[in-house]
Design a protein around this motif. Structure first.
Motif, short mmCIF file in Angstrom:
data_model
loop_
_atom_site.label_atom_id
_atom_site.label_comp_id
_atom_site.label_asym_id
_atom_site.label_seq_id
_atom_site.Cartn_x
_atom_site.Cartn_y
_atom_site.Cartn_z
N PRO A 264 0.79 -1.24 0.00
CA PRO A 264 0.00 0.00 0.00
C PRO A 264 0.82 1.28 0.00
O PRO A 264 0.25 2.37 -0.04
CB PRO A 264 -0.82 -0.12 1.28
CG PRO A 264 0.08 -0.89 2.19
CD PRO A 264 0.77 -1.90 1.32
N GLY A 265 2.14 1.17 0.07
CA GLY A 265 2.98 2.35 0.02
C GLY A 265 3.18 2.85 -1.40
O GLY A 265 2.60 2.34 -2.36
N TYR A 266 4.05 3.86 -1.51
CA TYR A 266 4.28 4.47 -2.82
C TYR A 266 5.74 4.81 -3.05
O TYR A 266 6.13 5.25 -4.12
CB TYR A 266 3.43 5.74 -2.95
CG TYR A 266 3.28 6.24 -4.37
CD1 TYR A 266 2.49 5.56 -5.28
CD2 TYR A 266 3.93 7.40 -4.78
CE1 TYR A 266 2.34 6.01 -6.58
CE2 TYR A 266 3.78 7.87 -6.09
CZ TYR A 266 2.99 7.16 -6.98
OH TYR A 266 2.83 7.60 -8.28
N ASN A 267 6.59 4.57 -2.03
CA ASN A 267 7.97 5.05 -2.14
C ASN A 267 8.74 4.34 -3.24
O ASN A 267 9.65 4.92 -3.82
CB ASN A 267 8.68 4.94 -0.79
CG ASN A 267 8.90 3.50 -0.35
OD1 ASN A 267 9.80 2.82 -0.82
ND2 ASN A 267 8.09 3.04 0.59
N LEU A 268 8.42 3.10 -3.56
CA LEU A 268 9.13 2.39 -4.62
C LEU A 268 8.88 3.06 -5.97
O LEU A 268 9.81 3.28 -6.75
CB LEU A 268 8.69 0.92 -4.64
CG LEU A 268 9.39 -0.01 -5.62
CD1 LEU A 268 9.54 -1.41 -5.03
CD2 LEU A 268 8.62 -0.10 -6.94
N ILE A 269 7.62 3.40 -6.25
CA ILE A 269 7.31 4.08 -7.51
C ILE A 269 7.94 5.47 -7.53
O ILE A 269 8.47 5.92 -8.56
CB ILE A 269 5.78 4.17 -7.70
CG1 ILE A 269 5.18 2.78 -7.91
CG2 ILE A 269 5.42 5.08 -8.88
CD1 ILE A 269 3.69 2.75 -8.08
N MET A 270 7.91 6.14 -6.40
CA MET A 270 8.48 7.49 -6.32
C MET A 270 9.97 7.46 -6.65
O MET A 270 10.47 8.27 -7.43
CB MET A 270 8.24 8.06 -4.93
CG MET A 270 8.70 9.50 -4.76
SD MET A 270 8.54 10.07 -3.06
CE MET A 270 9.90 9.18 -2.31
N GLU A 271 10.69 6.49 -6.07
CA GLU A 271 12.13 6.41 -6.35
C GLU A 271 12.39 6.03 -7.81
O GLU A 271 13.33 6.53 -8.43
CB GLU A 271 12.77 5.37 -5.41
CG GLU A 271 12.83 5.81 -3.96
CD GLU A 271 13.64 4.86 -3.10
OE1 GLU A 271 14.41 4.05 -3.65
OE2 GLU A 271 13.51 4.94 -1.86
N ASP A 272 11.55 5.16 -8.35
CA ASP A 272 11.71 4.76 -9.75
C ASP A 272 11.46 5.95 -10.68
O ASP A 272 12.24 6.24 -11.58
CB ASP A 272 10.74 3.62 -10.06
CG ASP A 272 11.05 2.93 -11.39
OD1 ASP A 272 11.95 3.40 -12.11
OD2 ASP A 272 10.39 1.94 -11.70
N CYS A 273 10.38 6.68 -10.42
CA CYS A 273 9.98 7.78 -11.31
C CYS A 273 10.92 8.99 -11.21
O CYS A 273 11.10 9.73 -12.18
CB CYS A 273 8.55 8.21 -11.01
SG CYS A 273 7.32 6.96 -11.44
N THR A 274 11.51 9.19 -10.02
CA THR A 274 12.41 10.33 -9.87
C THR A 274 13.82 10.00 -10.34
O THR A 274 14.69 10.89 -10.39
CB THR A 274 12.47 10.79 -8.41
OG1 THR A 274 12.89 9.69 -7.59
CG2 THR A 274 11.12 11.28 -7.93
N GLY A 275 14.06 8.73 -10.66
CA GLY A 275 15.35 8.34 -11.18
C GLY A 275 16.40 8.04 -10.14
O GLY A 275 17.55 7.74 -10.47
N SER A 276 16.01 8.10 -8.85
CA SER A 276 17.00 7.82 -7.81
C SER A 276 17.36 6.33 -7.75
O SER A 276 18.40 5.95 -7.22
CB SER A 276 16.49 8.29 -6.44
OG SER A 276 15.26 7.63 -6.12
N ASN A 277 16.49 5.49 -8.28
CA ASN A 277 16.76 4.05 -8.32
C ASN A 277 15.90 3.45 -9.42
O ASN A 277 14.83 2.91 -9.18
CB ASN A 277 16.47 3.40 -6.97
CG ASN A 277 17.12 2.03 -6.83
OD1 ASN A 277 17.60 1.46 -7.81
ND2 ASN A 277 17.14 1.51 -5.61
N LYS A 278 16.34 3.53 -10.65
CA LYS A 278 15.52 3.15 -11.80
C LYS A 278 15.33 1.64 -11.89
O LYS A 278 16.14 0.86 -11.39
CB LYS A 278 16.16 3.65 -13.10
CG LYS A 278 16.27 5.16 -13.20
CD LYS A 278 14.91 5.83 -13.29
CE LYS A 278 14.25 5.60 -14.63
NZ LYS A 278 12.94 6.29 -14.75
N GLY A 279 14.24 1.25 -12.52
CA GLY A 279 13.96 -0.16 -12.78
C GLY A 279 13.23 -0.88 -11.68
O GLY A 279 13.02 -2.09 -11.76
N LEU A 280 12.81 -0.15 -10.64
CA LEU A 280 12.19 -0.81 -9.49
C LEU A 280 10.81 -1.39 -9.83
O LEU A 280 10.46 -2.47 -9.36
CB LEU A 280 12.09 0.15 -8.32
CG LEU A 280 13.42 0.62 -7.72
CD1 LEU A 280 13.17 1.57 -6.55
CD2 LEU A 280 14.25 -0.57 -7.26
#
Length: 798
Positions: A614-630
């Motif tokens: 139910p969180g969103y931090n994985l998508i946030m990191e992927d979309c901001t480019g801090s950790n791509k491919g998540l």
């Protein structure tokens, strides 16, 4: 008989006519009584509940009260001094001695949680002989009424049942179309220690939860019968009705539970006086008035949201259990007829019905079975399992427009915070904040369980409090209620303070922060040396929860103290130091610090994906480019796990696939959730054992766990609307099967309520209502628009 057939014909005609109207009736119906718990009808007023079997000769009604548990308040001394083992476990872990670490974890375990107890069993024994025909049993979700009818000896009998929140009672109405036809024995008993007194037209049962009666919860159940005509006699634990024209049974109950920190005997609530007041209240109104109170109260919540999947039809040829079985075995046929869409909608609204019925008691949220159990010793104690299950119970509250049903969770977490301060100190040596572990109960237990003997894979997990406060934060995100935020902020801060104290430097990369010891709830790994274990360091599930919590803390602090930039900088610095998500050799998201394999690749838990849903931090990191491919790694994880799982896990996977924007795969998992599962004790030609749905639409883990129902309801919402970071996406994961439809009353973060129509997969019209002044970006049909709405303002999309 001719009259009964005529009545049945007109009833069927009316239902079919109604089914062709826009507002299709929502009801579960069956052509036989329930034989098993998983066929019975649940009713509840948020505190007092019942399972109605609807038998002809003997109608069994199991009664429950959500405040009736064994045990007593937890000791502040539990686990005192156990924190000394944490450093020893860390030492073993950093020497890569995982077997020793697993063994040492048993020293950091406490006592088991309490049991949720069954209240009573009511028997309505019909002494009229003969074989019944024209049997019909219905649970109407629109009105929260159960109705049963049948013909016996050319007499038409009917019963009606409801559980009223405003009047604190359960009512049963017995009728017949011939005067003097009701001859029934009404008997009250229980599986817990009790005694019953029968006098006049009333039964009074006093009892207590299993255990020392001086140390556990007591209860008072009162039953009053009101008759027209006939004779009423009382003896032992029964009331005998002879030749009555009609009868009304009122049932009330109160327990001595007086709060998580109050002794249930020495500091008991005035349960005898309250039960007496409740039963006297039944003299004040007629049955129809009580019924109207109940329906009005229930509908003000249930009617807020309507889902209309175009083409859905209800066909009275199929009782609900037969429809569920046909959906499982002959899906294409049921899809073509429109009955598949009807069942999916029915299941969606059944989840909302259950939530209204079991989550309205202050500080006592829905448990593992919601409110309903026929068992003396329920599976998994019917407690609060906090590594997914209680959280999943509350996933639909906000988005499905039942925000008030989340209120019991707040009081519960407030109790956890009180006890969790001592758990943090005694078990972990952390003198800041609070924590809660894997299991809890009505006494707000926070210490690890296991008794020094159970597996660390579940017993030693300690981030239940951290996950639960994110559920509280969800309520604020949907309501934007600043007063509520002020109330929950100390809870968020306390949970955040604990995890900051729990984090330590990564011995492999000192600039990083990790948790140690760590587990991934109920899962096992196989390390590079071939060891099959559970205890590790730097587990992804821990870090996903902590990331979500720190983001919530930052946002909550900013909303209350916008000028405090130093705090935001400090917390963001801690966030950036957390060990990052990593992608493994199979292209999946690593669940463990190292690139180890799961012992079971298709394990039901997917805890390391909490940052996706139910969180969103994985998508946030992927979309901001801090950790791509998540997101792709998360998708690969789900592919490896496969599509078949237990009930609640299947409910979670619907949401995970929807969050990835894959509506067709989310729908495929929804179909799996609606797999017919036979009752647990059934042995016959239709025996089905798997995760899915029982004949009465209860979730099959198996056995029954209510979280799967709530996960399924939330998942359907997630396919239709998603909202994060001031963006609202309409139809983000719409399956091809639902090409045309309409939804009213679905909610989005930011204080928005949405009515929407779509055709051929595209939004044709939408009304966005803002409950508060706010800004948002709306994404739909490949378009993006920006809104700036005042409080109670509507915006129409065309």
């Amino acid at each position: 008989m001719r009259k009964a057939i005529t009545i049945l014909f007109f009833y069927i005609f009316a239902c079919i006519t109604y089914a062709n109207n826009k507002n299709i009736p929502l009801y579960l119906w069956y052509n036989k009584p329930a034989t098993y718990f998983e066929e019975s009808f649940p009713i509840g007023n948020g505190k007092l509940g019942a399972l109605v079997y609807g038998g002809v000769n003997t109608d069994i009604i199991y009664l429950n009260d959500i405040t009736f548990w064994d045990g007593k308040p937890v000791s502040k001394e539990e686990g005192k001094g156990k924190y000394i083992w944490i450093d020893k476990i860390r030492e073993a872990l950093f020497k890569e001695d995982y077997k020793l670490a697993d063994s040492l974890q048993h020293h950091v375990q406490g006592e088991e949680a309490a049991f949720f107890m069954p209240l009573a069993t009511l028997y309505l024994e019909n002494t009229v002989e003969g074989k019944a025909t024209n049997y019909y049993r219905e649970l109407n979700l629109d009105s929260s009424l159960v109705k049963i009818s049948y013909t016996l000896n050319n007499i038409n009998y009917s019963r009606e049942y409801f559980a009223s929140n405003p009047d604190h009672l359960i009512a049963v109405h017995l009728k017949a179309n011939k005067p003097g036809a009701i001859t029934t024995r009404i008997m009250l008993t229980s599986q817990v220690p009790h005694h019953v007194k029968a006098k006049g037209n009333q039964l009074t049962m006093l009892g207590h939860a299993v255990g020392d009666e001086k140390e556990t919860t007591h209860t008072c159940t009162m039953l009053r019968v009101q008759t027209t005509g006939g004779k009423t006699e009382a003896a032992d634990s029964s009331i005998y009705l002879t030749n009555a024209d009609e009868a009304i049974i009122y049932i009330v109950n109160q327990t001595s539970f007086n709060g998580f920190d109050k002794h249930p005997v020495k500091e008991a609530a005035p349960y005898l006086e309250r039960a007496s007041d409740d039963i006297w209240h039944t003299h004040n109104y007629s049955y129809e008035e009580f019924k109207n109170h109940h329906i009005s109260d229930y509908r003000k919540y249930f009617s807020r949201m309507n889902l209309n999947l175009k083409g859905q039809k209800v066909n009275l040829k199929f009782p609900t259990d037969s429809l569920l079985l046909a959906y499982t075995d002959n899906y294409e046929q049921v899809l073509k007829s429109g009955e598949a869409a009807y069942l999916e909608n029915l299941y969606f609204q059944f989840g909302r019905y259950l939530l209204i019925s079991c989550s309205r008691t202050p500080s006592v949220p829905a448990n593992l079975q919601g409110l309903w159990t026929p068992h003396l010793w329920s599976p998994w104690r019917s407690d609060y399992t906090m590594n997914i299950n209680i959280e999943e119970n509350y996933w639909p509250t906000e988005v499905a427009n039942l925000s008030e049903m989340a209120e019991p969770l707040l009081g519960f977490v407030q109790g956890l915070a009180v006890n969790g301060k001592y758990t943090a100190q005694n078990f972990y040596g952390i003198n800041q904040g609070w924590c809660a572990a894997h299991n809890s109960d009505i006494w707000c237990k926070t210490a690890p369980v296991g008794g020094g003997k159970d597996s660390p894979m579940w017993a030693n997990w300690n981030l239940g409090g951290a996950w639960l406060v994110n559920s509280l934060w969800e309520h604020y995100q949907f309501t934007k209620d600043k007063n509520y935020l002020k109330e929950i902020y100390p809870l968020i801060k306390g949970a955040s303070d604990f995890v900051v104290g729990l984090l330590i430097k990564n011995p492999n990369h000192p600039e990083e922060l990790i948790t140690a010891p760590s587990t991934s709830p109920e899962n096992h790994y196989v390390n590079d040396k071939g060891y099959h274990g559970t205890t590790c360091y730097g587990g992804t599930a821990d870090l996903a929860i902590i990331k979500e919590l720190l983001l919530s803390h930052i946002s909550a602090h900013k909303a209350l103290y916008p000028s405090d930039k130093l705090f935001e900088t400090k917390m963001k610095s801690i966030y950036k130091k957390l060990h990052p998500y990593t992608i493994g050799h199979m292209g999946d998201l690593n669940e463990w610090y190292f690139d180890w394999d799961d012992y079971d690749f298709q394990h039901r838990h997917q805890s390391h994906l909490i940052g996706l849903f139910p969180g969103y931090n994985l998508i946030m990191e992927d979309c901001t480019g801090s950790n791509k491919g998540l997101q792709q790694a998360a998708r690969r994880t789900l592919e490896i796990k496969g599509d078949m799982s237990t009930g609640w896990s299947t409910g979670w996977r619907i949401n995970l696939w929807a969050r990835l924007g894959d509506g067709n795969h989310a729908y495929k998992i929804l179909r799996n959730l609606l797999t017919y599962v036979s009752p647990d004790n059934y042995k016959g030609p239709l025996t089905r054992r798997s995760g899915g749905t029982y004949p009465n639409l209860f979730d099959a883990h198996p056995p029954f766990q209510i979280d799967g129902n709530f996960g399924g309801t939330a998942g359907i919402c997630e396919m239709l609307v998603q909202s994060h970071m001031n963006e609202i996406s309409l139809l983000p994961a719409l399956p091809d099967t639902w090409r045309d439809g309409e939804v009213k009353g679905i909610c989005a973060r930011g204080g928005y309520v949405i009515d929407m129509k779509w055709k051929k997969g595209k939004v044709t019209k939408a009304k966005i209502h803002s409950r508060v002044a706010n800004k948002a970006t709306i994404r739909y049909n490949g378009k993006t628009i920006s809104l700036n709405l005042n409080k109670d303002q509507d915006y129409i999309l065309k």
